[in-house]
Design an enzyme around this catalytic site. Structure first.
Site, mmCIF file in Angstrom:
data_model
loop_
_atom_site.group_PDB
_atom_site.id
_atom_site.type_symbol
_atom_site.label_atom_id
_atom_site.label_comp_id
_atom_site.label_asym_id
_atom_site.label_seq_id
_atom_site.Cartn_x
_atom_site.Cartn_y
_atom_site.Cartn_z
ATOM 1 N N GLN A 179 -24.731 65.089 -0.836
ATOM 2 C CA GLN A 179 -24.809 63.615 -0.539
ATOM 3 C C GLN A 179 -25.553 63.063 0.860
ATOM 4 O OE1 GLN A 179 -21.210 61.481 -0.634
ATOM 5 N NE2 GLN A 179 -21.993 59.598 0.464
ATOM 6 N N CYS A 197 -20.944 58.314 -2.874
ATOM 7 C CA CYS A 197 -20.316 59.463 -3.386
ATOM 8 C C CYS A 197 -19.799 59.178 -4.739
ATOM 9 C CB CYS A 197 -19.162 59.834 -2.760
ATOM 10 S SG CYS A 197 -18.022 58.621 -2.575
ATOM 11 N N HIS A 214 -12.713 58.814 -1.290
ATOM 12 C CA HIS A 214 -14.009 59.709 -1.529
ATOM 13 C C HIS A 214 -13.943 59.976 -3.064
ATOM 14 C CE1 HIS A 214 -17.326 61.744 -0.652
ATOM 15 N NE2 HIS A 214 -16.846 63.001 -0.808
ATOM 16 N N ASN A 220 -16.939 68.275 -4.200
ATOM 17 C CA ASN A 220 -17.042 67.531 -3.310
ATOM 18 C C ASN A 220 -18.592 67.005 -3.338
ATOM 19 O OD1 ASN A 220 -17.653 65.844 -1.073
ATOM 20 N ND2 ASN A 220 -16.135 66.921 0.265
ATOM 21 N N TRP A 253 -20.571 66.113 -1.202
ATOM 22 C CA TRP A 253 -21.087 66.123 -0.009
ATOM 23 C C TRP A 253 -21.956 67.513 -0.178
ATOM 24 C CZ3 TRP A 253 -16.963 64.781 4.277
ATOM 25 C CH2 TRP A 253 -16.706 63.329 4.342
#
Length: 384
Positions: A99, A106, A261, A285, A287
């Site tokens: 991300q 997200c 998140h 995740n 990210w």
């Protein structure tokens, strides 16, 4: 709450061809025909520039919600970013991207992570008839399911950059561009990149599949949730989950979980630890970094108590944002889980019924039972 009703058909609305809006014949979003536009570009030896979603600030953040210095943005085609651009490099994977730091999407990327597991669905969303090779014309297209119909969304490949680097979703392989192009197509459908800032995983999961969505609260699950998720995984359902909100946005807890998140659920598995079964859930995740550091995390000593075969199958020490945790820790650290599938067969392992769908078309009307925000339960039934 008053009972729901079927809204009446809008006046003067023509009845569309029943065959349009299917995967074989999707509706043309904003009346843009991919094949015709591409043919025109090739004939005129020009690269496509999308006048319906132009490479301008208005397509990024028309209301300046992101607080991004738009004067720094330069729209570049992939060939201006790298020398050998590719849509896909060595297959599509949940580890292909991370991300970007400027956009809180997200929820969208967690859904993309789930999408990468299902090649058939991925091929529906991202048609294979496009590349940076033969007949390249700077034009690409993607398909999403919206309000009961499949739509074909055309984009040009000019991407927002700062100092030659992508502003939003980042590819871990520098010359791979399917994540950025997919994100741009979805931003076009939403209205702008900024309109993707905050959303619900369920929205993207449905837009990718046109399937059946179930959201389960994890605080007090009334069912055997792990077995349900195991059945869902075996029926190729897409799964994601959301962590509890914190006092500040995306605060990282000491245990590594990011508050407020969205994450992708990438697997469920049962291992034997000291002769006892342990039910695990694997989470990613979006990210592309930042992991749970508690029991059954990458470096947890509990992995030394399971067989080498199970370690080889499950354990990874890479800092890629993906981790395992016990079902008990999963339900404590996440608020809900979303499951989306083409048919809800997983809900009942003994069911042999055949599911069918029925569509009701209508419009929202002020003061009716169209339904507003679920956060306002006292007024949602009047669309407020």
């Amino acid at each position: 709450m008053p009972p729901p009703r079927v809204n009446k058909k809008p006046k003067n609305e023509s009845t569309p061809n029943d065959n349009t809006g299917t995967l074989d014949d999707p509706l043309k979003f904003l009346d843009q025909d991919y094949q015709e536009l591409k043919k025109s570009c090739i004939t005129n030896q020009k690269r496509f520039v999308d006048d319906k979603f132009p490479p301008e600030s208005s397509s990024i953040d028309p209301k300046n919600k992101l607080k991004l210095d738009l004067d720094q943005i330069e729209w570049l085609r992939p060939s201006k970013i790298v020398s050998d651009p590719q849509i896909i490099v060595q297959g599509v994977s949940r580890f292909d991207y991370s991300q970007g730091s400027y956009l809180g999407n997200c929820w969208f990327l967690a859904s993309v992570g789930a999408l990468t597991f299902q090649k058939d669905i991925m091929d529906q969303v991202m048609p294979a008839d496009q590349s940076f090779g033969k007949d390249y014309a700077g034009i690409f297209h993607f398909r999403f399911w919206r309000f009961g119909k499949w739509i074909d969304v055309v984009i040009d490949d000019k991407l927002p950059t700062i100092d030659g680097k992508l502003v939003f979703v980042l590819s871990k392989t520098s010359n791979e561009f399917w994540p950025a192009l997919l994100e741009k197509a979805y931003a076009k459908v939403c209205g702008s990149y900024a309109d993707m800032d905050a959303g619900r995983v369920s929205e993207a999961l449905l837009d990718f599949t046109g399937g059946v969505h179930v959201c389960l609260e994890l605080e007090k699950p009334a069912i055997d949730l792990w077995n349900l998720m195991d059945r869902a995984a075996k029926t190729k359902a897409l799964m994601a989950c959301g962590s509890h909100q914190g006092e500040t946005s995306e605060n990282v807890l000491p245990n590594g979980i990011v508050q407020g998140h969205a994450y992708t659920v990438t697997g469920v598995f049962k291992v034997t630890c000291q002769e006892k079964p342990v039910r695990l859930v694997r989470v990613l995740n979006p990210w592309g970094r930042g992991e749970w550091n508690g029991a059954w995390s990458d470096k947890s000593s509990l992995w030394n108590k399971v067989s080498e075969k199970e370690q080889t199958k499950c354990r990874s020490l890479a800092n890629d944002g993906e981790f395992w945790m016990s079902m008990e820790d999963f339900t404590k650290n996440f608020e809900d889980t979303d499951i989306c599938c083409l048919r809800p067969d997983f809900l009942d392992s003994s069911s042999k019924c055949i599911w069918t769908t029925t569509h009701y078309n209508g419009i929202w009307e002020s003061g009716t039972t169209a339904g507003g925000c679920i956060n306002n339960k006292g007024s949602s039934y009047i669309n407020a």
